[in-house]
Design a protein around this motif. Structure first.
Motif, PDB file in Angstrom:
ATOM      1  N   ALA A 148       0.805  -1.222   0.000  1.00 19.66           N
ATOM      2  CA  ALA A 148       0.000   0.000   0.000  1.00 19.66           C
ATOM      3  C   ALA A 148       0.839   1.272   0.000  1.00 19.66           C
ATOM      4  O   ALA A 148       0.330   2.345   0.324  1.00 19.66           O
ATOM      5  CB  ALA A 148      -0.970   0.005   1.179  1.00 19.66           C
ATOM      6  N   ALA A 149       2.103   1.177  -0.368  1.00 26.11           N
ATOM      7  CA  ALA A 149       2.937   2.379  -0.499  1.00 26.11           C
ATOM      8  C   ALA A 149       2.604   3.094  -1.810  1.00 26.11           C
ATOM      9  O   ALA A 149       2.164   2.470  -2.782  1.00 26.11           O
ATOM     10  CB  ALA A 149       4.411   2.011  -0.465  1.00 26.11           C
ATOM     11  N   THR A 150       2.824   4.407  -1.840  1.00 28.68           N
ATOM     12  CA  THR A 150       2.559   5.208  -3.035  1.00 28.68           C
ATOM     13  C   THR A 150       3.816   5.987  -3.396  1.00 28.68           C
ATOM     14  O   THR A 150       4.351   6.731  -2.571  1.00 28.68           O
ATOM     15  CB  THR A 150       1.395   6.186  -2.799  1.00 28.68           C
ATOM     16  OG1 THR A 150       0.216   5.453  -2.461  1.00 28.68           O
ATOM     17  CG2 THR A 150       1.126   7.020  -4.049  1.00 28.68           C
ATOM     18  N   LEU A 151       4.275   5.806  -4.633  1.00 24.23           N
ATOM     19  CA  LEU A 151       5.452   6.523  -5.138  1.00 24.23           C
ATOM     20  C   LEU A 151       4.991   7.431  -6.270  1.00 24.23           C
ATOM     21  O   LEU A 151       4.493   6.949  -7.299  1.00 24.23           O
ATOM     22  CB  LEU A 151       6.508   5.546  -5.661  1.00 24.23           C
ATOM     23  CG  LEU A 151       7.426   4.862  -4.622  1.00 24.23           C
ATOM     24  CD1 LEU A 151       6.636   4.037  -3.631  1.00 24.23           C
ATOM     25  CD2 LEU A 151       8.455   3.988  -5.325  1.00 24.23           C
ATOM     26  N   LEU A 152       5.145   8.737  -6.094  1.00 25.50           N
ATOM     27  CA  LEU A 152       4.640   9.701  -7.056  1.00 25.50           C
ATOM     28  C   LEU A 152       5.695  10.059  -8.108  1.00 25.50           C
ATOM     29  O   LEU A 152       6.813   9.541  -8.100  1.00 25.50           O
ATOM     30  CB  LEU A 152       4.157  10.947  -6.312  1.00 25.50           C
ATOM     31  CG  LEU A 152       3.009  10.706  -5.310  1.00 25.50           C
ATOM     32  CD1 LEU A 152       2.617  12.009  -4.616  1.00 25.50           C
ATOM     33  CD2 LEU A 152       1.801  10.080  -6.006  1.00 25.50           C
ATOM     34  N   ASP A 153       5.325  10.977  -9.005  1.00 24.60           N
ATOM     35  CA  ASP A 153       6.168  11.337 -10.147  1.00 24.60           C
ATOM     36  C   ASP A 153       7.577  11.725  -9.721  1.00 24.60           C
ATOM     37  O   ASP A 153       7.762  12.534  -8.790  1.00 24.60           O
ATOM     38  CB  ASP A 153       5.562  12.531 -10.898  1.00 24.60           C
ATOM     39  CG  ASP A 153       4.185  12.204 -11.477  1.00 24.60           C
ATOM     40  OD1 ASP A 153       3.703  11.095 -11.236  1.00 24.60           O
ATOM     41  OD2 ASP A 153       3.617  13.077 -12.161  1.00 24.60           O
ATOM     42  N   GLY A 154       8.545  11.175 -10.404  1.00 28.29           N
ATOM     43  CA  GLY A 154       9.926  11.576 -10.200  1.00 28.29           C
ATOM     44  C   GLY A 154      10.620  10.945  -9.014  1.00 28.29           C
ATOM     45  O   GLY A 154      11.798  11.237  -8.760  1.00 28.29           O
ATOM     46  N   VAL A 155       9.953  10.076  -8.277  1.00 28.47           N
ATOM     47  CA  VAL A 155      10.590   9.400  -7.143  1.00 28.47           C
ATOM     48  C   VAL A 155      11.678   8.459  -7.666  1.00 28.47           C
ATOM     49  O   VAL A 155      11.517   7.802  -8.695  1.00 28.47           O
ATOM     50  CB  VAL A 155       9.546   8.615  -6.320  1.00 28.47           C
ATOM     51  CG1 VAL A 155      10.225   7.673  -5.330  1.00 28.47           C
ATOM     52  CG2 VAL A 155       8.617   9.572  -5.597  1.00 28.47           C
ATOM     53  N   LEU A 168       3.811   7.360   1.794  1.00 29.16           N
ATOM     54  CA  LEU A 168       3.535   8.222   0.646  1.00 29.16           C
ATOM     55  C   LEU A 168       4.808   9.001   0.337  1.00 29.16           C
ATOM     56  O   LEU A 168       5.220   9.865   1.111  1.00 29.16           O
ATOM     57  CB  LEU A 168       2.397   9.192   0.947  1.00 29.16           C
ATOM     58  CG  LEU A 168       2.146  10.270  -0.115  1.00 29.16           C
ATOM     59  CD1 LEU A 168       1.756   9.635  -1.446  1.00 29.16           C
ATOM     60  CD2 LEU A 168       1.089  11.262   0.331  1.00 29.16           C
ATOM     61  N   VAL A 169       5.432   8.656  -0.788  1.00 28.35           N
ATOM     62  CA  VAL A 169       6.688   9.307  -1.171  1.00 28.35           C
ATOM     63  C   VAL A 169       6.355  10.421  -2.164  1.00 28.35           C
ATOM     64  O   VAL A 169       5.835  10.167  -3.255  1.00 28.35           O
ATOM     65  CB  VAL A 169       7.664   8.290  -1.806  1.00 28.35           C
ATOM     66  CG1 VAL A 169       9.015   8.956  -2.043  1.00 28.35           C
ATOM     67  CG2 VAL A 169       7.825   7.070  -0.897  1.00 28.35           C
ATOM     68  N   ARG A 170       6.660  11.652  -1.784  1.00 30.42           N
ATOM     69  CA  ARG A 170       6.286  12.812  -2.595  1.00 30.42           C
ATOM     70  C   ARG A 170       7.135  12.923  -3.859  1.00 30.42           C
ATOM     71  O   ARG A 170       8.183  12.291  -3.986  1.00 30.42           O
ATOM     72  CB  ARG A 170       6.414  14.088  -1.759  1.00 30.42           C
ATOM     73  CG  ARG A 170       5.395  14.171  -0.629  1.00 30.42           C
ATOM     74  CD  ARG A 170       5.472  15.485   0.105  1.00 30.42           C
ATOM     75  NE  ARG A 170       6.744  15.637   0.814  1.00 30.42           N
ATOM     76  CZ  ARG A 170       7.034  16.666   1.610  1.00 30.42           C
ATOM     77  NH1 ARG A 170       6.148  17.634   1.784  1.00 30.42           N
ATOM     78  NH2 ARG A 170       8.192  16.732   2.226  1.00 30.42           N
ATOM     79  N   GLN A 171       6.666  13.785  -4.767  1.00 32.48           N
ATOM     80  CA  GLN A 171       7.321  13.960  -6.059  1.00 32.48           C
ATOM     81  C   GLN A 171       8.807  14.271  -5.905  1.00 32.48           C
ATOM     82  O   GLN A 171       9.208  15.028  -5.005  1.00 32.48           O
ATOM     83  CB  GLN A 171       6.657  15.086  -6.850  1.00 32.48           C
ATOM     84  CG  GLN A 171       5.261  14.769  -7.361  1.00 32.48           C
ATOM     85  CD  GLN A 171       4.166  15.117  -6.389  1.00 32.48           C
ATOM     86  OE1 GLN A 171       4.428  15.319  -5.195  1.00 32.48           O
ATOM     87  NE2 GLN A 171       2.939  15.210  -6.876  1.00 32.48           N
ATOM     88  N   ASN A 172       9.603  13.692  -6.814  1.00 32.99           N
ATOM     89  CA  ASN A 172      11.027  13.979  -6.960  1.00 32.99           C
ATOM     90  C   ASN A 172      11.860  13.670  -5.713  1.00 32.99           C
ATOM     91  O   ASN A 172      12.956  14.209  -5.541  1.00 32.99           O
ATOM     92  CB  ASN A 172      11.226  15.448  -7.362  1.00 32.99           C
ATOM     93  CG  ASN A 172      10.499  15.788  -8.652  1.00 32.99           C
ATOM     94  OD1 ASN A 172      10.538  15.026  -9.616  1.00 32.99           O
ATOM     95  ND2 ASN A 172       9.799  16.923  -8.659  1.00 32.99           N
TER      96      ASN A 172
END
Length: 269
Positions: A148-155, A168-172
């Protein structure tokens, strides 16, 4: 059950098929009362215009998964039940020996606030836990993404790094090698131990082996599976867990059943 039993089973199957065919014919003859039977549109592999999936022949893709568009899956990797890999706006690349576990979503980014074109790149021997979401990110070899982890754009997740379950890993954001990140938003928690790094590699190997078992089971024909169940119900006797899965109920003969509410005889002095 010998030849006679198999013949009876086959005749029963034909009768059922004939009944269904007659039902469909009757529906057509009814005209305005015609019931249109819906055909499932699910396709495990699906093109989007000229973008087609490329899945290695030794990879396992569960029948309920969806791989759409420009998606590459390497040798020995496994895409589990309910997963969606949608490479319509950009490409998705998955290396060898990687497992994308049940109900996970992998997508891409055609554009974002920074104006970058971001594919999703997942390396070799990566474990992506159940229900994870990966969007336009990069995960290097032998990294671990928790459930259930979330990796956003640019991670960017470096080799031997771990994203904790539910993070929740934020962008970049860049997660360095050997570190555990978790929380919402994800932050550095601690360093990985050597045992944990070894576990990441072992986890990928375990899933690769398990995928072979599921691939073999999914390759079986339905008639053969159903016939085996009939034989098992009538003659089979294995461990209780196996029988429970097949809904096998064994009747205990009256002569060997234990009476209830019986007072045991007194012990000898």
């Amino acid at each position: 059950m010998g030849t006679l039993g198999r013949a009876i089973y086959t005749v029963g199957f034909w009768i059922r098929e004939t009944g269904q065919a007659i039902d469909r014919l009757g529906s057509r003859l009814q005209g305005n009362y015609y019931f249109k039977e819906q055909l499932s549109r699910h396709r495990t592999l699906m093109n989007v215009f000229d973008k087609a999936p490329a899945v290695d022949k030794e990879a396992f893709v569960a029948p309920s998964a969806s791989i759409i568009g420009q998606v590459e899956v390497g040798k020995g990797s496994s895409i589990w039940y309910g997963c969606v890999l949608r490479g319509d706006a950009n490409s998705i690349s998955i290396g060898s020996g990687t497992n994308i576990q049940d109900n996970s979503l992998v997508h891409v980014a055609k554009s974002n606030l920074a104006g970058k074109v971001l594919p999703t790149i997942i390396g070799d021997n990566v474990t992506v836990g159940h229900s994870a979401v990966l969007q336009g990110c990069t995960v290097e070899d032998e990294a671990f993404v928790g459930m259930a982890a979330t990796l956003l754009d640019g991670v960017y997740v470096e080799r031997h790094a771990m994203v904790a379950a539910g993070a929740l890993v934020r962008q970049n954001t860049r997660i360095p090698c050997g570190e555990v990140w978790g929380g919402n938003p994800a932050k550095f928690l601690r360093k990985l131990t050597e045992d944990e790094m070894a576990f990441i590699s072992q986890s990928a190997l375990n899933y690769s082996n398990l995928a072979q078992v599921h691939a073999t089971e999914n390759a079986k024909e339905l008639d053969g599976v159903e016939f085996k169940k009939v034989l098992q119900k009538k003659f089979g006797r294995r461990d209780e867990e196996y029988d429970a899965m097949l809904e096998v109920v064994h009747q205990t003969p009256p002569e060997v059943s234990h009476p209830v509410n019986v007072v045991p005889p007194p012990k000898a002095a």
